[in-house]
Design an enzyme around this catalytic site. Structure first.
Site, PDB file in Angstrom:
ATOM      1  CB  SER A   1      84.166  20.717  90.641  1.00 32.11           C
ATOM      2  OG  SER A   1      84.792  21.284  91.775  1.00 32.11           O
TER       3      SER A   1
ATOM      4  CE1 TYR B   1      84.612  15.552  92.743  1.00 30.06           C
ATOM      5  CE2 TYR B   1      85.760  17.622  93.191  1.00 30.06           C
ATOM      6  CZ  TYR B   1      84.586  16.926  92.912  1.00 30.06           C
ATOM      7  OH  TYR B   1      83.392  17.598  92.799  1.00 30.06           O
TER       8      TYR B   1
HETATM    9  P1  NDP Z   1      75.421  14.539  96.590  1.00 34.40           P
HETATM   10  O1  NDP Z   1      76.305  13.509  97.234  1.00 34.40           O
HETATM   11  O2  NDP Z   1      74.282  15.073  97.375  1.00 34.40           O
HETATM   12  O3  NDP Z   1      74.846  13.971  95.211  1.00 34.40           O
HETATM   13  C1  NDP Z   1      75.509  13.004  94.433  1.00 34.40           C
HETATM   14  C2  NDP Z   1      74.468  12.279  93.635  1.00 34.40           C
HETATM   15  O4  NDP Z   1      75.108  11.314  92.787  1.00 34.40           O
HETATM   16  C3  NDP Z   1      73.493  11.500  94.517  1.00 34.40           C
HETATM   17  O5  NDP Z   1      72.191  11.675  94.018  1.00 34.40           O
HETATM   18  C4  NDP Z   1      73.927  10.067  94.372  1.00 34.40           C
HETATM   19  O6  NDP Z   1      72.803   9.230  94.531  1.00 34.40           O
HETATM   20  C5  NDP Z   1      74.417  10.087  92.927  1.00 34.40           C
HETATM   21  N1  NDP Z   1      75.262   8.942  92.627  1.00 34.40           N
HETATM   22  C6  NDP Z   1      76.339   8.510  93.316  1.00 34.40           C
HETATM   23  N2  NDP Z   1      76.843   7.414  92.738  1.00 34.40           N
HETATM   24  C7  NDP Z   1      76.055   7.145  91.665  1.00 34.40           C
HETATM   25  C8  NDP Z   1      76.048   6.141  90.669  1.00 34.40           C
HETATM   26  N3  NDP Z   1      76.979   5.161  90.648  1.00 34.40           N
HETATM   27  N4  NDP Z   1      75.086   6.172  89.717  1.00 34.40           N
HETATM   28  C9  NDP Z   1      74.154   7.145  89.732  1.00 34.40           C
HETATM   29  N5  NDP Z   1      74.101   8.129  90.632  1.00 34.40           N
HETATM   30  C10 NDP Z   1      75.057   8.116  91.596  1.00 34.40           C
HETATM   31  O7  NDP Z   1      76.385  15.698  96.148  1.00 34.40           O
HETATM   32  P2  NDP Z   1      76.197  16.988  95.200  1.00 34.40           P
HETATM   33  O8  NDP Z   1      74.778  17.264  94.942  1.00 34.40           O
HETATM   34  O9  NDP Z   1      77.054  18.025  95.774  1.00 34.40           O
HETATM   35  O10 NDP Z   1      76.909  16.465  93.878  1.00 34.40           O
HETATM   36  C11 NDP Z   1      76.389  16.638  92.567  1.00 34.40           C
HETATM   37  C12 NDP Z   1      77.516  16.995  91.645  1.00 34.40           C
HETATM   38  O11 NDP Z   1      78.033  18.259  92.000  1.00 34.40           O
HETATM   39  C13 NDP Z   1      78.693  16.027  91.667  1.00 34.40           C
HETATM   40  O12 NDP Z   1      79.121  15.769  90.338  1.00 34.40           O
HETATM   41  C14 NDP Z   1      79.773  16.808  92.415  1.00 34.40           C
HETATM   42  O13 NDP Z   1      81.066  16.404  92.057  1.00 34.40           O
HETATM   43  C15 NDP Z   1      79.443  18.214  91.952  1.00 34.40           C
HETATM   44  N6  NDP Z   1      79.975  19.303  92.777  1.00 34.40           N
HETATM   45  C16 NDP Z   1      79.596  19.434  94.090  1.00 34.40           C
HETATM   46  C17 NDP Z   1      80.125  20.440  94.851  1.00 34.40           C
HETATM   47  C18 NDP Z   1      79.817  20.574  96.315  1.00 34.40           C
HETATM   48  O14 NDP Z   1      80.512  21.328  96.997  1.00 34.40           O
HETATM   49  N7  NDP Z   1      78.788  19.890  96.821  1.00 34.40           N
HETATM   50  C19 NDP Z   1      81.039  21.436  94.288  1.00 34.40           C
HETATM   51  C20 NDP Z   1      81.341  21.232  92.891  1.00 34.40           C
HETATM   52  C21 NDP Z   1      80.813  20.212  92.184  1.00 34.40           C
HETATM   53  P3  NDP Z   1      72.798   7.688  94.939  1.00 34.40           P
HETATM   54  O15 NDP Z   1      73.779   7.510  96.061  1.00 34.40           O
HETATM   55  O16 NDP Z   1      71.377   7.471  95.338  1.00 34.40           O
HETATM   56  O17 NDP Z   1      73.159   6.934  93.686  1.00 34.40           O
END
Ligand code: NDP
Length: 257
Positions: free
Chosen positions: A151, A164
Site C-alpha cells: 500500500s 496498518y
Molecule cells: P477487499 O476487502 O475487497 O479484499 C480483501 C480480500 O482479503 C477479500 O477477498 C477477503 O476475503 C480476503 N481475506 C480477508 N481475510 C482473509 C483471511 N483470513 N484469509 C484469506 N483471505 C482473507 O479489499 P481490497 O481488494 O482493497 O484489498 C486487497 C489488498 O489490497 C489488501 O492487502 C489491502 O490492504 C490492499 N490495498 C487496498 C487499498 C484500497 O484502497 N482498497 C489500497 C492499498 C492496498 P474473505 O473475507 O472472503 O476471506
C-alpha cells in the site's frame, strides 16, 4: 491484436489470495482472461464459486478453494490441491489483507492482531507454501512471479493508520528483500503499492475519524477501480522473464497523500 497476443499468460498457473472481492477478484479475472489457470482463494466460498463460474463462462480456467491464510496448515493443503488439480504454480498474487485504522491510544489489540496475522503472517505462510514451486518453475526455464499487494501506506504517514501502515511496510520490505535471494534464481518479485481503490476494504473500518477521512477523500478524489490494479498485475506477469517490474506505486491521479 491476435488471439495469441491476448493470451500472454497461457500455460501459467496462478494462485490469488483475497480473491473473493476487490483487487483479488478483479485480478483473478484479468489473469484468466489472458490464459492463466487461476486458483482463487479466500474464506467466502460462495463468492469464489461465483467468480469461478464467471471465469469459466468466459472460457477461462478457475479452481475455487476456501482458504484462511492465517492458518499455515490450510495454506499448505491448498498448495497441494492446486498442484494436483492445475499443475505447478508459477504466479502467486499474495493480496489478502485488512485495514483497521484507529488511534493507538484506543489500545485495540484485537485489531492489531488481526492485521498482523493476516497482512504479515498470512503473506509469510503464502510464501512458505508457494516459493518452492516458483523456484522449480524458474529452474525449468519458465517465468515465475511473486507479486504482493502492499500500500502507499507503507511509505506515507497517515494519522491513526500506524499499525496498518507498519504491516504494509513489512510487505514492501519483505518483498523487496526477497528479490536479493530469488532474483538470481530468475523468480521475479513485485511489490505493488496502491493508493485508494474502491473496494470492500473501507467497509471494515470501525474508527469514526478514519471513516470521515475516507468519506471526504471519496468526495474529492476519483478512486482507482480494482480493474486498474488488475491490469497492472497482468502487465507485470506478462513481461519477458528477464524483465522484473519490482516496485510499483499506482495512485488515483488526484490523490496527493
Ligand atoms: P477487499 O476487502 O475487497 O479484499 C480483501 C480480500 O482479503 C477479500 O477477498 C477477503 O476475503 C480476503 N481475506 C480477508 N481475510 C482473509 C483471511 N483470513 N484469509 C484469506 N483471505 C482473507 O479489499 P481490497 O481488494 O482493497 O484489498 C486487497 C489488498 O489490497 C489488501 O492487502 C489491502 O490492504 C490492499 N490495498 C487496498 C487499498 C484500497 O484502497 N482498497 C489500497 C492499498 C492496498 P474473505 O473475507 O472472503 O476471506
Amino acid at each position: 491484436m491476435t488471439t495469441s497476443d491476448t493470451h500472454t499468460l497461457s500455460g501459467r498457473v496462478a494462485v490469488v489470495t483475497g480473491a473473493s472481492s476487490g483487487i483479488g477478484e478483479s485480478t483473478a479475472e484479468a489473469l484468466a482472461a489472458k490464459g492463466a489457470a487461476v486458483a482463487v482463494t479466500a474464506r467466502r466460498q460462495d463468492r469464489l464459486d461465483a467468480l469461478a463460474r464467471r471465469i469459466e463462462a468466459a472460457g477461462g480456467t478457475a479452481l475455487p478453494l476456501a482458504l484462511d491464510v492465517t492458518d499455515p496448515d490450510a495454506v499448505a493443503a491448498v498448495a497441494a490441491r492446486v498442484q494436483d488439480q492445475l499443475g505447478r504454480v508459477d504466479l502467486v498474487f499474495a493480496n489478502a489483507g485488512v485495514m483497521l485504522p484507529a488511534p493507538i491510544e484506543e489500545l485495540r489489540r484485537d485489531q492489531w492482531d488481526q492485521q498482523i496475522d493476516l497482512n504479515l503472517k498470512g503473506l509469510l505462510y503464502t510464501i512458505e507454501a508457494f516459493v518452492p514451486s516458483l523456484v522449480a518453475a524458474a529452474a525449468e526455464g519458465g517465468p515465475a512471479d511473486l507479486i504482493s499487494t502492499s500500500s502507499i501506506a507503507a511509505q506515507h504517514l497517515f494519522p491513526n493508520f500506524a499499525v496498518y501502515s507498519a504491516t504494509k511496510a513489512f510487505v514492501t520490505h519483505l518483498t523487496d528483500h526477497l528479490r536479493m535471494e530469488l532474483g538470481p534464481k530468475l523468480v521475479r518479485t513485485t511489490t505493488i503499492e496502491p493508493g485508494i481503490v474502491a473496494t470492500e476494504l473501507q467497509s471494515h473500518v470501525t474508527d469514526a475519524g478514519a471513516q470521515a477521512w475516507l468519506e471526504g477523500a471519496a468526495r474529492s478524489i476519483q478512486f482507482l477501480a480494482p480493474e486498474d490494479v488488475a491490469r497492472l498485475v497482468a502487465f507485470v506477469a506478462e513481461q519477458p522473464r528477464h524483465v522484473n517490474l519490482s516496485h510499483i506505486r499506482i495512485l488515483p491521479t488526484q490523490q496527493q497523500s
